[in-house]
Write a protein that holds these residues in place. Sequence first.
Motif, mmCIF file in Angstrom:
data_model
loop_
_atom_site.group_PDB
_atom_site.id
_atom_site.type_symbol
_atom_site.label_atom_id
_atom_site.label_comp_id
_atom_site.label_asym_id
_atom_site.label_seq_id
_atom_site.Cartn_x
_atom_site.Cartn_y
_atom_site.Cartn_z
ATOM 1 N N UNK A 1 0.541 -13.398 0.108
ATOM 2 C CA UNK A 1 1.535 -12.330 0.078
ATOM 3 C C UNK A 1 1.096 -11.132 0.901
ATOM 4 N N UNK A 2 -0.221 -10.902 0.976
ATOM 5 C CA UNK A 2 -0.734 -9.712 1.656
ATOM 6 C C UNK A 2 -1.372 -10.038 3.005
ATOM 7 N N UNK A 3 -1.159 -11.281 3.487
ATOM 8 C CA UNK A 3 -1.741 -11.679 4.771
ATOM 9 C C UNK A 3 -0.952 -11.124 5.943
ATOM 10 N N UNK A 4 0.355 -10.961 5.757
ATOM 11 C CA UNK A 4 1.200 -10.435 6.837
ATOM 12 C C UNK A 4 1.128 -8.911 6.859
ATOM 13 N N UNK A 5 1.973 -8.324 7.688
ATOM 14 C CA UNK A 5 1.963 -6.865 7.828
ATOM 15 C C UNK A 5 2.237 -6.189 6.486
ATOM 16 N N UNK A 6 1.456 -5.171 6.212
ATOM 17 C CA UNK A 6 1.580 -4.475 4.932
ATOM 18 C C UNK A 6 2.882 -3.678 4.894
ATOM 19 N N UNK A 7 3.473 -3.607 3.719
ATOM 20 C CA UNK A 7 4.672 -2.804 3.505
ATOM 21 C C UNK A 7 4.479 -1.990 2.228
ATOM 22 N N UNK A 8 5.364 -1.039 2.022
ATOM 23 C CA UNK A 8 5.233 -0.186 0.842
ATOM 24 C C UNK A 8 5.422 -1.019 -0.432
ATOM 25 N N UNK A 9 6.363 -1.967 -0.395
ATOM 26 C CA UNK A 9 6.618 -2.796 -1.578
ATOM 27 C C UNK A 9 5.399 -3.648 -1.920
ATOM 28 N N UNK A 10 4.767 -4.228 -0.893
ATOM 29 C CA UNK A 10 3.577 -5.044 -1.123
ATOM 30 C C UNK A 10 2.426 -4.203 -1.653
ATOM 31 N N UNK A 11 2.278 -3.015 -1.114
ATOM 32 C CA UNK A 11 1.202 -2.131 -1.566
ATOM 33 C C UNK A 11 1.393 -1.759 -3.029
ATOM 34 N N UNK A 12 2.623 -1.429 -3.392
ATOM 35 C CA UNK A 12 2.901 -1.076 -4.789
ATOM 36 C C UNK A 12 2.653 -2.269 -5.691
ATOM 37 N N UNK A 13 3.078 -3.467 -5.236
ATOM 38 C CA UNK A 13 2.895 -4.651 -6.078
ATOM 39 C C UNK A 13 1.412 -4.952 -6.287
ATOM 40 N N UNK A 14 0.587 -4.781 -5.254
ATOM 41 C CA UNK A 14 -0.839 -5.044 -5.394
ATOM 42 C C UNK A 14 -1.484 -4.092 -6.396
ATOM 43 N N UNK A 15 -1.083 -2.814 -6.342
ATOM 44 C CA UNK A 15 -1.633 -1.842 -7.291
ATOM 45 C C UNK A 15 -1.167 -2.157 -8.712
ATOM 46 N N UNK A 16 0.123 -2.471 -8.861
ATOM 47 C CA UNK A 16 0.652 -2.833 -10.179
ATOM 48 C C UNK A 16 -0.019 -4.102 -10.690
ATOM 49 N N UNK A 17 -0.225 -5.066 -9.790
ATOM 50 C CA UNK A 17 -0.869 -6.321 -10.172
ATOM 51 C C UNK A 17 -2.290 -6.075 -10.673
ATOM 52 N N UNK A 18 -3.018 -5.214 -9.985
ATOM 53 C CA UNK A 18 -4.375 -4.887 -10.420
ATOM 54 C C UNK A 18 -4.366 -4.195 -11.778
ATOM 55 N N UNK B 1 -3.086 7.868 0.427
ATOM 56 C CA UNK B 1 -4.008 7.507 -0.649
ATOM 57 C C UNK B 1 -3.774 6.064 -1.112
ATOM 58 N N UNK B 2 -2.477 5.720 -1.268
ATOM 59 C CA UNK B 2 -2.140 4.373 -1.719
ATOM 60 C C UNK B 2 -2.572 3.330 -0.700
ATOM 61 N N UNK B 3 -2.357 3.619 0.584
ATOM 62 C CA UNK B 3 -2.742 2.671 1.631
ATOM 63 C C UNK B 3 -4.252 2.486 1.690
ATOM 64 N N UNK B 4 -5.000 3.564 1.463
ATOM 65 C CA UNK B 4 -6.455 3.442 1.443
ATOM 66 C C UNK B 4 -6.921 2.577 0.278
ATOM 67 N N UNK B 5 -6.273 2.743 -0.879
ATOM 68 C CA UNK B 5 -6.627 1.943 -2.041
ATOM 69 C C UNK B 5 -6.309 0.468 -1.811
ATOM 70 N N UNK B 6 -5.148 0.189 -1.210
ATOM 71 C CA UNK B 6 -4.754 -1.198 -0.926
ATOM 72 C C UNK B 6 -5.707 -1.819 0.089
ATOM 73 N N UNK B 7 -6.068 -1.064 1.113
ATOM 74 C CA UNK B 7 -6.998 -1.584 2.121
ATOM 75 C C UNK B 7 -8.369 -1.856 1.502
ATOM 76 N N UNK B 8 -8.791 -0.980 0.584
ATOM 77 C CA UNK B 8 -10.069 -1.195 -0.097
ATOM 78 C C UNK B 8 -10.041 -2.486 -0.903
ATOM 79 N N UNK B 9 -8.963 -2.730 -1.636
ATOM 80 C CA UNK B 9 -8.864 -3.931 -2.461
ATOM 81 C C UNK B 9 -8.731 -5.192 -1.617
ATOM 82 N N UNK B 10 -8.119 -5.082 -0.442
ATOM 83 C CA UNK B 10 -7.849 -6.272 0.374
ATOM 84 C C UNK B 10 -9.029 -6.660 1.247
#
Length: 308
Positions: free
Chosen positions: A276-293, A1-10
Amino acid sequence: MMQKLVRFMTYSKAASYVAASLCVASWCLLPTERLVPLVGHLLLILMAGYLLVRTNRVFSLSDSKSTLPATLFYLGCALAPDLLSSRGTALHLVLLATAFHLLLRTHRSRHAMGRYFVAFTLIGLQCMLTPPLLLLMPWLVVCALPMESLHGRTFLASLWGLLFPFWIACGVLFLAGHTAPIVAYLGSVVPAAYPVLPPLAATSQWLLLLWALLLIVPGSVTVLVSRTMKLQASAGFRLMLSALVVLLAAMGLGSESFSALLPTVMLIASLMGSALFASAASRAKSIYLIVLTAIGLLLLILSLCSTF
């Protein structure tokens, strides 16, 4: 679910449309009597977001399919809808964004004198609009070192471009026998001993600066430690990172400089944040993007509360 949300935002254009809608809504809620300038500034903001995506793709600054820079920019602009309504701020954004676009096109170019001249002519116009900027904006020429196109001839072209608007204006005023504005300008270049920044009551501007810093800090760390980024993209990001240092220092020269340069800082911060999100996605980056939003939406609510 989190990865789908991050992909949607990116990658999804719908995320950019939602952020743009939030930006339009916050501007529509702004009480103002100057409707025509406000609509013009809003159209400029929407166009700037589109050009961010185009710039990201043309210079391969991050993932070419990503619309995240526009999403971050629109969300940031929603925090301070009254910012571009101030005198000359929209013109500063256009001039400086165009100058940076020209400098990004000089990567390893042997024939970059014309672009340097035009870019610093635009910066010279900015210094004419806001005199204290003349103290620090010429240092932007040093920021072009990562582009590997700055040498003796391009440096002289930059210097001549910076002085060109002043040469034209002073020549016209001298021939007209009206030199008082020259003296007034020179007297206003050096700010007061204690520059006056926007008061804490101007909450929206400080919230926008906070949002920009949340994007700049992790984005700059990514640029500095990355060893897999393309050479042109790395040079472009290093140009913008060093320029941000100059712009943030220039913002401290006073309230007028703060308001004039803050939209451009937000523009560059959106590109830096997307790195920050141009390279391969990681769990930490995904969490940071959601927190940032989530932080961005919280800041938006605080901005609207301070407005009303």
